[in-house]
Structures are given as structure tokens and as C-alpha cells.
Design a protein around this motif. Structure first.
Motif, mmCIF file in Angstrom:
data_model
loop_
_atom_site.group_PDB
_atom_site.id
_atom_site.type_symbol
_atom_site.label_atom_id
_atom_site.label_comp_id
_atom_site.label_asym_id
_atom_site.label_seq_id
_atom_site.Cartn_x
_atom_site.Cartn_y
_atom_site.Cartn_z
ATOM 1 N N GLN A 90 11.376 0.426 2.406
ATOM 2 C CA GLN A 90 10.748 1.553 1.738
ATOM 3 C C GLN A 90 10.790 2.802 2.602
ATOM 4 O O GLN A 90 10.918 2.721 3.819
ATOM 5 N N THR A 91 10.650 3.948 1.968
ATOM 6 C CA THR A 91 10.635 5.228 2.656
ATOM 7 C C THR A 91 9.253 5.512 3.231
ATOM 8 O O THR A 91 9.121 6.159 4.265
ATOM 9 N N GLY A 92 8.212 5.022 2.559
ATOM 10 C CA GLY A 92 6.844 5.228 3.020
ATOM 11 C C GLY A 92 5.966 4.082 2.565
ATOM 12 O O GLY A 92 6.351 3.278 1.721
ATOM 13 N N GLY A 93 4.767 3.986 3.138
ATOM 14 C CA GLY A 93 3.840 2.922 2.778
ATOM 15 C C GLY A 93 4.021 1.694 3.642
ATOM 16 O O GLY A 93 4.781 1.695 4.611
ATOM 17 N N GLU A 98 0.815 -1.210 0.000
ATOM 18 C CA GLU A 98 0.000 0.000 0.000
ATOM 19 C C GLU A 98 0.848 1.260 0.000
ATOM 20 O O GLU A 98 1.631 1.479 0.918
ATOM 21 N N LYS A 99 0.712 2.035 -1.051
ATOM 22 C CA LYS A 99 1.320 3.365 -1.174
ATOM 23 C C LYS A 99 2.814 3.377 -0.858
ATOM 24 O O LYS A 99 3.317 4.230 -0.125
ATOM 25 N N ILE A 100 3.532 2.413 -1.440
ATOM 26 C CA ILE A 100 4.972 2.318 -1.229
ATOM 27 C C ILE A 100 5.682 3.494 -1.892
ATOM 28 O O ILE A 100 5.380 3.860 -3.020
ATOM 29 N N GLU A 101 6.620 4.057 -1.169
ATOM 30 C CA GLU A 101 7.507 5.075 -1.710
ATOM 31 C C GLU A 101 8.934 4.691 -1.346
ATOM 32 O O GLU A 101 9.178 4.122 -0.285
ATOM 33 N N LYS A 102 9.855 4.976 -2.255
ATOM 34 C CA LYS A 102 11.273 4.706 -2.000
ATOM 35 C C LYS A 102 12.075 5.847 -2.584
ATOM 36 O O LYS A 102 11.909 6.206 -3.754
ATOM 37 N N THR A 103 12.926 6.446 -1.762
ATOM 38 C CA THR A 103 13.795 7.517 -2.232
ATOM 39 C C THR A 103 15.236 7.189 -1.884
ATOM 40 O O THR A 103 15.518 6.495 -0.909
ATOM 41 N N PHE A 104 16.120 7.674 -2.715
ATOM 42 C CA PHE A 104 17.555 7.630 -2.469
ATOM 43 C C PHE A 104 18.024 9.079 -2.502
ATOM 44 O O PHE A 104 18.118 9.672 -3.576
ATOM 45 N N ASP A 139 3.881 6.036 -4.580
ATOM 46 C CA ASP A 139 2.478 5.645 -4.456
ATOM 47 C C ASP A 139 2.161 4.335 -5.188
ATOM 48 O O ASP A 139 1.193 4.239 -5.931
ATOM 49 N N VAL A 140 2.983 3.303 -4.960
ATOM 50 C CA VAL A 140 2.781 1.988 -5.586
ATOM 51 C C VAL A 140 1.915 1.136 -4.663
ATOM 52 O O VAL A 140 2.255 0.925 -3.502
ATOM 53 N N SER A 141 0.787 0.665 -5.185
ATOM 54 C CA SER A 141 -0.111 -0.199 -4.422
ATOM 55 C C SER A 141 -0.505 -1.385 -5.282
ATOM 56 O O SER A 141 -0.762 -1.233 -6.475
ATOM 57 N N LEU A 142 -0.533 -2.568 -4.674
ATOM 58 C CA LEU A 142 -1.013 -3.759 -5.378
ATOM 59 C C LEU A 142 -1.299 -4.863 -4.383
ATOM 60 O O LEU A 142 -0.832 -4.836 -3.259
#
Length: 77
Positions: free
Chosen positions: A55-58, A7-13, A21-24
Motif C-alpha cells: 500500500q501507499t499509506g496506512g 487502518e487507513k489503507i491507501e493505494k495509488t498507481f 482511507d480503507v479501514s476494517l
């Protein structure tokens, strides 16, 4: 096996966002293929799902268990 929910994955470097905002959902017994052009985030999404990247978020849930924060504490799921 158990269903997997992302749900609502975020990843930053640093300042670069590689997932936003990746959800599945992946049903029990279902196969998943990630397809797309080079640089679109397939490997980063797979690494977040498998566990080597945090992940950074989600959130990532397997069955009823949230597993995204578990790795941060040093425990393996």
C-alpha cells in the motif's frame, strides 16, 4: 490464527488513487467477503491484505505484528 487490522489503507498507481482511507478489522476465525461493482477496489484491497501489493499509506497488522513494512525490506511474513 490472529486478528487482522487494516487502518487507513491507501493505494495509488501514479496519479490514480484506487484505495482511499480503507479501514476494517477481521476477528480471529471470521470470514470476509468483499462485494462491490467492477472497479471499486476489491482486488486491490485483497492484494494489499494478502501481500503481493504494498500500500501507499496506512498499515496492516496481523495479531500484534505490523506486516506492511516487512515486505518492503524484502522479507516475507
Amino acid at each position: 490464527m490472529a486478528a487482522i487490522t487494516i487502518e487507513k489503507i491507501e493505494k495509488t498507481f501514479g496519479t490514480t488513487t484506487v484505495l482511499r482511507d480503507v479501514s476494517l478489522g477481521i476477528a480471529d476465525g471470521e470470514l470476509l467477503a468483499l462485494l462491490g461493482p467492477s472497479g471499486c477496489g476489491k482486488s486491490n484491497a485483497a492484494q494489499v491484505l494478502a501481500g503481493p501489493e504494498v500500500q501507499t499509506g496506512g498499515s496492516v497488522t496481523i495479531g500484534d505484528r505490523v506486516v506492511d513494512g516487512v515486505r518492503r525490506s524484502g522479507a516475507m511474513w
